[in-house]
Design a protein around this motif. Structure first.
Motif, mmCIF file in Angstrom:
data_model
loop_
_atom_site.group_PDB
_atom_site.id
_atom_site.type_symbol
_atom_site.label_atom_id
_atom_site.label_comp_id
_atom_site.label_asym_id
_atom_site.label_seq_id
_atom_site.Cartn_x
_atom_site.Cartn_y
_atom_site.Cartn_z
ATOM 1 N N LEU A 114 0.827 -1.206 0.000
ATOM 2 C CA LEU A 114 0.000 0.000 0.000
ATOM 3 C C LEU A 114 0.862 1.257 0.000
ATOM 4 C CD1 LEU A 114 -2.843 -0.964 2.520
ATOM 5 C CD2 LEU A 114 -2.862 -1.060 0.022
ATOM 6 N N ILE A 115 2.014 1.209 0.676
ATOM 7 C CA ILE A 115 2.924 2.358 0.672
ATOM 8 C C ILE A 115 3.419 2.623 -0.749
ATOM 9 C CG2 ILE A 115 5.149 3.220 1.503
ATOM 10 C CD1 ILE A 115 4.665 1.697 4.089
ATOM 11 N N ASP A 116 3.704 1.553 -1.498
ATOM 12 C CA ASP A 116 4.173 1.714 -2.884
ATOM 13 C C ASP A 116 3.136 2.420 -3.746
ATOM 14 O OD1 ASP A 116 6.524 0.433 -2.226
ATOM 15 O OD2 ASP A 116 5.870 -1.528 -2.965
ATOM 16 N N ILE A 117 1.848 2.260 -3.401
ATOM 17 C CA ILE A 117 0.774 2.864 -4.193
ATOM 18 C C ILE A 117 0.482 4.289 -3.742
ATOM 19 C CG2 ILE A 117 -1.671 2.703 -4.814
ATOM 20 C CD1 ILE A 117 -1.381 -0.356 -4.472
ATOM 21 N N ASN A 118 0.340 4.480 -2.432
ATOM 22 C CA ASN A 118 -0.130 5.765 -1.895
ATOM 23 C C ASN A 118 0.954 6.605 -1.242
ATOM 24 O OD1 ASN A 118 -2.994 5.359 -2.522
ATOM 25 N ND2 ASN A 118 -2.890 3.726 -0.996
ATOM 26 N N GLY A 119 2.188 6.155 -1.265
ATOM 27 C CA GLY A 119 3.312 6.979 -0.819
ATOM 28 C C GLY A 119 3.273 7.332 0.653
ATOM 29 N N ARG A 120 3.405 8.616 0.951
ATOM 30 C CA ARG A 120 3.578 9.090 2.314
ATOM 31 C C ARG A 120 2.257 9.372 3.034
ATOM 32 N NH1 ARG A 120 7.107 14.249 2.064
ATOM 33 N NH2 ARG A 120 6.925 14.003 4.338
ATOM 34 N N SER A 121 1.166 8.881 2.503
ATOM 35 C CA SER A 121 -0.140 9.163 3.106
ATOM 36 C C SER A 121 -0.279 8.576 4.507
ATOM 37 C CB SER A 121 -1.263 8.615 2.222
ATOM 38 O OG SER A 121 -1.242 9.228 0.954
ATOM 39 N N TYR A 122 0.594 7.651 4.869
ATOM 40 C CA TYR A 122 0.484 6.977 6.165
ATOM 41 C C TYR A 122 1.466 7.532 7.198
ATOM 42 C CZ TYR A 122 -1.572 3.779 2.772
ATOM 43 O OH TYR A 122 -2.310 3.245 1.746
ATOM 44 N N GLN A 123 2.333 8.440 6.801
ATOM 45 C CA GLN A 123 3.356 8.953 7.708
ATOM 46 C C GLN A 123 2.953 10.314 8.265
ATOM 47 O OE1 GLN A 123 7.096 9.040 5.670
ATOM 48 N NE2 GLN A 123 7.056 6.865 5.139
ATOM 49 N N PRO A 124 3.131 10.520 9.580
ATOM 50 C CA PRO A 124 2.796 11.834 10.155
ATOM 51 C C PRO A 124 3.714 12.918 9.610
ATOM 52 C CG PRO A 124 3.971 10.465 11.747
ATOM 53 C CD PRO A 124 3.649 9.583 10.587
ATOM 54 N N ARG A 125 3.163 14.110 9.471
ATOM 55 C CA ARG A 125 3.931 15.221 8.909
ATOM 56 C C ARG A 125 4.443 16.175 9.989
ATOM 57 N NH1 ARG A 125 2.758 15.529 3.406
ATOM 58 N NH2 ARG A 125 2.333 13.396 2.728
ATOM 59 N N ILE A 126 3.753 16.226 11.144
ATOM 60 C CA ILE A 126 4.128 17.253 12.123
ATOM 61 C C ILE A 126 4.231 16.717 13.553
ATOM 62 C CG2 ILE A 126 1.767 18.018 12.584
ATOM 63 C CD1 ILE A 126 2.827 20.871 12.686
ATOM 64 N N VAL A 127 3.482 15.639 13.881
ATOM 65 C CA VAL A 127 3.488 15.153 15.262
ATOM 66 C C VAL A 127 3.467 13.626 15.275
ATOM 67 C CG1 VAL A 127 0.960 15.269 15.475
ATOM 68 C CG2 VAL A 127 2.377 15.325 17.525
ATOM 69 N N SER A 128 4.257 13.068 16.179
ATOM 70 C CA SER A 128 4.306 11.627 16.367
ATOM 71 C C SER A 128 3.426 11.248 17.550
ATOM 72 C CB SER A 128 5.747 11.175 16.621
ATOM 73 O OG SER A 128 5.788 9.839 17.064
ATOM 74 N N ILE A 129 2.565 10.268 17.336
ATOM 75 C CA ILE A 129 1.718 9.721 18.400
ATOM 76 C C ILE A 129 1.987 8.218 18.467
ATOM 77 C CG2 ILE A 129 -0.630 9.341 19.225
ATOM 78 C CD1 ILE A 129 0.200 12.274 19.281
ATOM 79 N N GLY A 130 2.355 7.735 19.643
ATOM 80 C CA GLY A 130 2.659 6.321 19.774
ATOM 81 C C GLY A 130 4.096 6.008 19.399
ATOM 82 N N PRO A 131 4.441 4.716 19.334
ATOM 83 C CA PRO A 131 5.851 4.323 19.221
ATOM 84 C C PRO A 131 6.433 4.260 17.813
ATOM 85 C CG PRO A 131 4.476 2.396 19.543
ATOM 86 C CD PRO A 131 3.560 3.569 19.590
ATOM 87 N N TYR A 132 5.603 4.100 16.779
ATOM 88 C CA TYR A 132 6.134 3.780 15.458
ATOM 89 C C TYR A 132 7.009 4.890 14.867
ATOM 90 C CZ TYR A 132 3.143 -0.372 15.172
ATOM 91 O OH TYR A 132 2.537 -1.593 15.387
ATOM 92 N N HIS A 133 6.659 6.138 15.095
ATOM 93 C CA HIS A 133 7.427 7.258 14.526
ATOM 94 C C HIS A 133 8.080 8.106 15.622
ATOM 95 C CE1 HIS A 133 5.926 6.566 10.418
ATOM 96 N NE2 HIS A 133 4.807 6.200 11.008
ATOM 97 N N ARG A 134 8.158 7.545 16.791
ATOM 98 C CA ARG A 134 8.715 8.254 17.950
ATOM 99 C C ARG A 134 10.198 8.546 17.727
ATOM 100 N NH1 ARG A 134 10.854 6.500 23.067
ATOM 101 N NH2 ARG A 134 10.308 7.934 24.751
ATOM 102 N N GLY A 135 10.588 9.772 18.011
ATOM 103 C CA GLY A 135 11.992 10.151 17.927
ATOM 104 C C GLY A 135 12.479 10.560 16.553
ATOM 105 N N GLN A 136 11.609 10.613 15.557
ATOM 106 C CA GLN A 136 12.053 11.034 14.226
ATOM 107 C C GLN A 136 12.438 12.513 14.250
ATOM 108 O OE1 GLN A 136 9.468 10.144 10.974
ATOM 109 N NE2 GLN A 136 9.469 7.942 11.347
#
Length: 446
Positions: A57-79
């Motif tokens: 799904l990422i290959d199709i819709n790109g960055r639609s699943y990644q937060p742009r301004i705030v991280s909530i929870g562990p998956y994108h923590r510390g970016q």
């Protein structure tokens, strides 16, 4: 001879490899840690509800699943790109603590203790093992959860905003929150939010809106749905915020999947082909765009606004339904339905002209590309989907030869006002020619 043979065999004896005990212990721990989690995912347990989006799904819709301004929870923590908002999280936590400590004597320690019993259940909500110790995990839950709750309260009651708060004064920030809070990889369990909400509730809030209603009011600032619809969501539940808002669009009488149909369900054709078979599309009047009906050759579809928020929301809802086995597949079905209707920009243009689609996304070609990607490589049982009867009814109507021939004639000769006027003029001339011939021959005949 025998002695030499024995010596030759002895020279080929392989030394036994000694297993690294430390490495063995690490592997056994990894096995014991991951197996229950993998089994829970495979069994479709409802406890696992926050997923990494599949690469397909990422290959199709790109960055639609990644937060742009705030991280909530562990998956994108510390970016690094999301660090700017971390200071605002601590500032909002301080603001909350100052109110609750003064009014109820609730301290930071009380917040941590309130969710400590939920740690095991919260960890099981994630599809991956969260490699954080108890203290670090609880800190993340309190910090992120209280930030969400404070933002909900401040947006609902702007008097709670501190003077010169950047989140209140900079208009570009809030739209990013609306989207980031509804990304599948950017969630914390809803029961954690509920526990923090109850712990932080001020005395004057005891008779106020529920957490579900507060959340729906927050997101309605961007969705712009009628207030009476939002106010009915006070008792709505979800596994997390994305599931909560997603559930608000699913009609209450259609939450359970339909019974399996006896005949196989057929995929329908695009708008241009449906129109040539006499099928019309009208804007429906239902409360949710998911409520689609077909009667007497007319598909009724409530208006859907496609913009930056809705496009992000739709792709994350579809991703959630693809990963989670315990819920309905309404958004996946609707995405497939749209994908069937739209082949080209002309199809989108017709839907816009009929007020079925409000396009704030881009050109008609860009909307068509988005819709086609939305329904691409998604899996669901079409025979059990909530639109299975509509698919079959439209297919049967389209297959009726009389409908196709009559509609094709109308589409070819009467698709514009000028062609209709030309046909009328031709018919009048034909009648006049017939009358002239008749009155010329009639006297001689008698």
């Amino acid at each position: 001879m025998g002695t030499n043979s024995v010596e030759g065999e002895a020279s080929h004896v392989v030394t036994i490899w000694e297993v690294n005990k430390e490495r063995l212990a690490q592997m056994e721990k990894r096995i014991s840690d991951t197996t229950p989690q993998l089994l829970s995912i495979a069994a479709g347990r409802s406890t696992c509800c926050i997923f990494r989006v599949p690469q397909s799904l990422i290959d199709i819709n790109g960055r639609s699943y990644q937060p742009r301004i705030v991280s909530i929870g562990p998956y994108h923590r510390g970016q690094p790109k999301l660090q700017m908002m971390e200071e605002h999280k601590w500032r909002y936590l301080r603001s909350l603590l100052s109110r609750t400590k003064e009014a109820k004597g609730i301290t930071l320690e009380d917040y941590l203790k309130s969710i400590h019993p939920l740690e095991k259940d919260a960890r099981e909500c994630y599809s991956e093992n969260i490699h954080l110790g108890t203290d670090e995990f609880l800190e993340m839950m309190v910090l992120d959860g209280c930030f969400i709750l404070e933002l909900f309260r401040k947006v609902d009651n702007t008097k709670l905003f501190e003077p010169e708060d950047p989140i209140a004064t900079m208009a570009w920030i809030l739209p990013f929150f609306y989207r980031d809070f509804l990304r599948l990889e950017n969630q914390i369990p809803f029961f954690v939010l509920e526990r923090l909400f109850e712990t932080s509730k001020m005395p004057e809030e005891e008779s106020g809106p529920s957490l579900s209603l507060l959340a729906m009011r927050f997101f309605n600032n961007i969705m712009q749905r009628p207030d009476p619809i939002i106010e009915t969501c006070h008792d709505l539940k979800g596994l997390h915020l994305l599931d909560l808002v997603r559930s608000s669009f699913i009609p209450r009488d259609e939450e359970s999947p339909p019974h399996e149909v006896n005949t196989p369900t057929h995929i329908i054709h695009c708008v241009s082909k449906l129109r040539r078979s006499g099928i019309k599309l009208n804007p429906g009047k239902a409360e949710s765009f998911l409520v689609v009906n077909f009667r007497r050759g007319v598909i009724d579809m409530p208006t859907i606004t496609i913009d930056d928020f809705m496009s992000s929301f739709l792709v994350n809802c579809v991703a959630f339904e693809q990963c989670h086995n315990g819920g309905s597949k309404h958004f996946t079905t609707y995405a497939t339905f749209l994908d069937c209707l739209v082949n080209t920009a002309k199809d989108v243009e017709y839907l816009c002209d009929r007020n079925i689609v409000e396009n704030y996304f881009g050109t008609e070609a860009e909307v068509a590309r988005f819709i086609n990607n939305l329904g691409k490589d998604v899996a669901f049982d079409i025979n059990l989907c909530y639109l299975s009867k509509l698919f079959n009814d439209v297919h049967e109507y389209h297959g009726n030869s009389w409908h196709v021939q009559y509609a094709s004639f109308k589409y070819t000769y009467f698709k514009t006002p000028w062609s209709f006027i030309s046909a009328e003029i031709a018919l009048v001339l034909l009648v006049l020619s017939f009358l002239q011939t008749f009155y010329t021959i009639y006297p001689y005949y008698h």
